[in-house]
Write a protein that holds these residues in place. Structure first.
Motif, PDB file in Angstrom:
ATOM      1  N   THR A 166       0.822  -1.149   0.038  1.00 12.62           N
ATOM      2  CA  THR A 166      -0.248  -0.073   0.151  1.00 12.62           C
ATOM      3  C   THR A 166       0.902   1.427  -0.025  1.00 12.62           C
ATOM      4  O   THR A 166       2.188   1.105  -0.220  1.00 12.62           O
ATOM      5  CB  THR A 166      -0.833  -0.116   1.292  1.00 12.62           C
ATOM      6  OG1 THR A 166      -1.902   1.225   1.356  1.00 12.62           O
ATOM      7  CG2 THR A 166       0.076   0.095   2.589  1.00 12.62           C
ATOM      8  N   LYS A 212      -0.226   7.183   2.225  1.00 12.67           N
ATOM      9  CA  LYS A 212      -1.329   8.065   2.053  1.00 12.67           C
ATOM     10  C   LYS A 212      -2.750   7.288   1.944  1.00 12.67           C
ATOM     11  O   LYS A 212      -3.721   7.460   2.679  1.00 12.67           O
ATOM     12  CB  LYS A 212      -1.256   8.830   0.950  1.00 12.67           C
ATOM     13  CG  LYS A 212      -2.322   9.730   0.312  1.00 12.67           C
ATOM     14  CD  LYS A 212      -2.055  10.498  -0.989  1.00 12.67           C
ATOM     15  CE  LYS A 212      -3.358  11.190  -1.078  1.00 12.67           C
ATOM     16  NZ  LYS A 212      -3.030  11.994  -2.428  1.00 12.67           N
ATOM     17  N   VAL A 213      -2.671   6.177   1.499  1.00 12.22           N
ATOM     18  CA  VAL A 213      -3.914   5.100   1.204  1.00 12.22           C
ATOM     19  C   VAL A 213      -3.853   4.531   2.771  1.00 12.22           C
ATOM     20  O   VAL A 213      -5.008   4.551   3.165  1.00 12.22           O
ATOM     21  CB  VAL A 213      -3.742   4.122   0.387  1.00 12.22           C
ATOM     22  CG1 VAL A 213      -4.882   3.069   0.366  1.00 12.22           C
ATOM     23  CG2 VAL A 213      -3.537   4.727  -1.103  1.00 12.22           C
ATOM     24  N   ALA A 214      -3.019   4.020   3.456  1.00 14.24           N
ATOM     25  CA  ALA A 214      -2.960   3.547   4.692  1.00 14.24           C
ATOM     26  C   ALA A 214      -3.524   4.414   5.761  1.00 14.24           C
ATOM     27  O   ALA A 214      -4.402   4.144   6.570  1.00 14.24           O
ATOM     28  CB  ALA A 214      -1.656   2.798   4.990  1.00 14.24           C
ATOM     29  N   GLY A 215      -3.170   5.872   5.584  1.00 12.39           N
ATOM     30  CA  GLY A 215      -3.657   6.683   6.446  1.00 12.39           C
ATOM     31  C   GLY A 215      -2.352   6.956   7.489  1.00 12.39           C
ATOM     32  O   GLY A 215      -2.631   8.055   8.269  1.00 12.39           O
ATOM     33  N   SER A 216      -1.621   6.317   7.715  1.00 13.78           N
ATOM     34  CA  SER A 216      -0.385   6.338   8.750  1.00 13.78           C
ATOM     35  C   SER A 216       0.589   5.523   8.756  1.00 13.78           C
ATOM     36  O   SER A 216       0.472   4.629   7.878  1.00 13.78           O
ATOM     37  CB  SER A 216      -0.865   6.071  10.364  1.00 13.78           C
ATOM     38  OG  SER A 216      -1.261   4.891  10.466  1.00 13.78           O
ATOM     39  N   ALA A 220      -0.313   2.096  10.099  1.00 17.17           N
ATOM     40  CA  ALA A 220      -1.117   1.284   9.266  1.00 17.17           C
ATOM     41  C   ALA A 220      -0.374   0.716   8.007  1.00 17.17           C
ATOM     42  O   ALA A 220      -0.695  -0.393   7.279  1.00 17.17           O
ATOM     43  CB  ALA A 220      -2.354   1.933   8.734  1.00 17.17           C
TER      44      ALA A 220
END
Length: 254
Positions: free
Chosen positions: A109, A112-116, A119
């Motif tokens: 991933t 940006k997509v994972a969020g952190s 993650a």
């Protein structure tokens, strides 16, 4: 060759016949399956719905080196094939595969997509390592992983450091052969992947095409299909040991 799989802890789900193929290339490759060869192997693929993963899956289904291909993920791949067994697993840490010979992992991933960062690491390190461990416990002797250019556990760049940590961890699991593919910027059709638009990545790919004649091979954008083909070719033709495929080595002639 691996014996027939026994009962497994997760439900193996056949794909519905109406499910469309992900790409024309995937459909064509999967449709050209040859008779199963003597001594054919069993593989498991994680990340088969992604850009490189679906290309890996198509080639395994079309190659008579493998008699059965188990696919694990949160969603089913958009391809139907008699060799394919789908395992739906929302949490890859709970996946217990049947006896297998070969493991292919194309999970990944972006932050940006994972969020952190946490993650991101949960996917690109934890999930990858979980599948690799599960495959080794199920008897697999060969492991192939799509990593990334710049992977280095000592890097000051978080992304590269996670990839390097992952490579070190899977290399210590006791596989006879480990193949690590380190592509540069991946190119391919993302329209069917249900991913957010990556405008910066699209711009970078366009710039790379213009600058290709003067760009070192390892830094050129590379087709997902080329990465998949190089990974599988190395699996089939290389002896045991640790193999790193740099992006320039995987480029098809053009």
């Amino acid at each position: 060759m691996t014996s027939s799989p026994p009962a497994m802890s997760l439900q193996a789900s056949p794909l519905p016949a109406s499910l469309p193929a992900a790409t024309a290339a995937t459909t064509a490759a999967a449709a050209t399956v040859q008779p199963v060869a003597a001594g054919a192997r069993v593989a498991v693929v994680a990340g088969a719905t992604g850009l490189v993963g679906r290309e890996i899956l198509a080639r395994l289904l079309a190659d008579n080196t493998w008699q059965t291909v188990h696919c694990v993920g949160r969603s089913a791949p958009a391809v139907v094939h008699p060799k394919l067994v789908v395992h739906l697993a929302p949490d890859l840490s709970s996946f217990v595969p049947p006896p297998v010979d070969d493991v292919f992992i194309a999970l990944g991933t972006t932050i940006k997509v994972a969020g952190s960062q946490q993650a991101f690491r949960a996917v690109d390190f934890d999930a990858v390592l979980a599948v690799a461990r599960a495959g080794r416990s199920a008897g697999a002797q060969r492991l192939g992983i799509v990593s990334a250019m710049g992977a280095d556990s000592r890097s000051s760049v978080f992304y590269n450091r996670v990839k390097g940590d992952m490579e070190n961890a899977v290399s210590a699991l006791g596989y006879d052969a480990v193949v690590l593919a380190r592509p540069s910027l991946l190119s391919g059709d993302r329209s069917t992947l249900a991913q957010p638009k990556r405008s910066a990545e699209k711009f970078a790919a366009a710039a790379m095409r213009l600058l290709r004649p003067v760009t070192p091979a390892n830094y050129r954008a590379i087709a997902a299909a080329d990465v998949a083909q190089a990974l599988i070719n190395t699996f089939k033709n290389s002896p045991a040991g640790h193999h790193v495929l740099l992006s320039g080595d995987m480029q098809s002639p053009s």
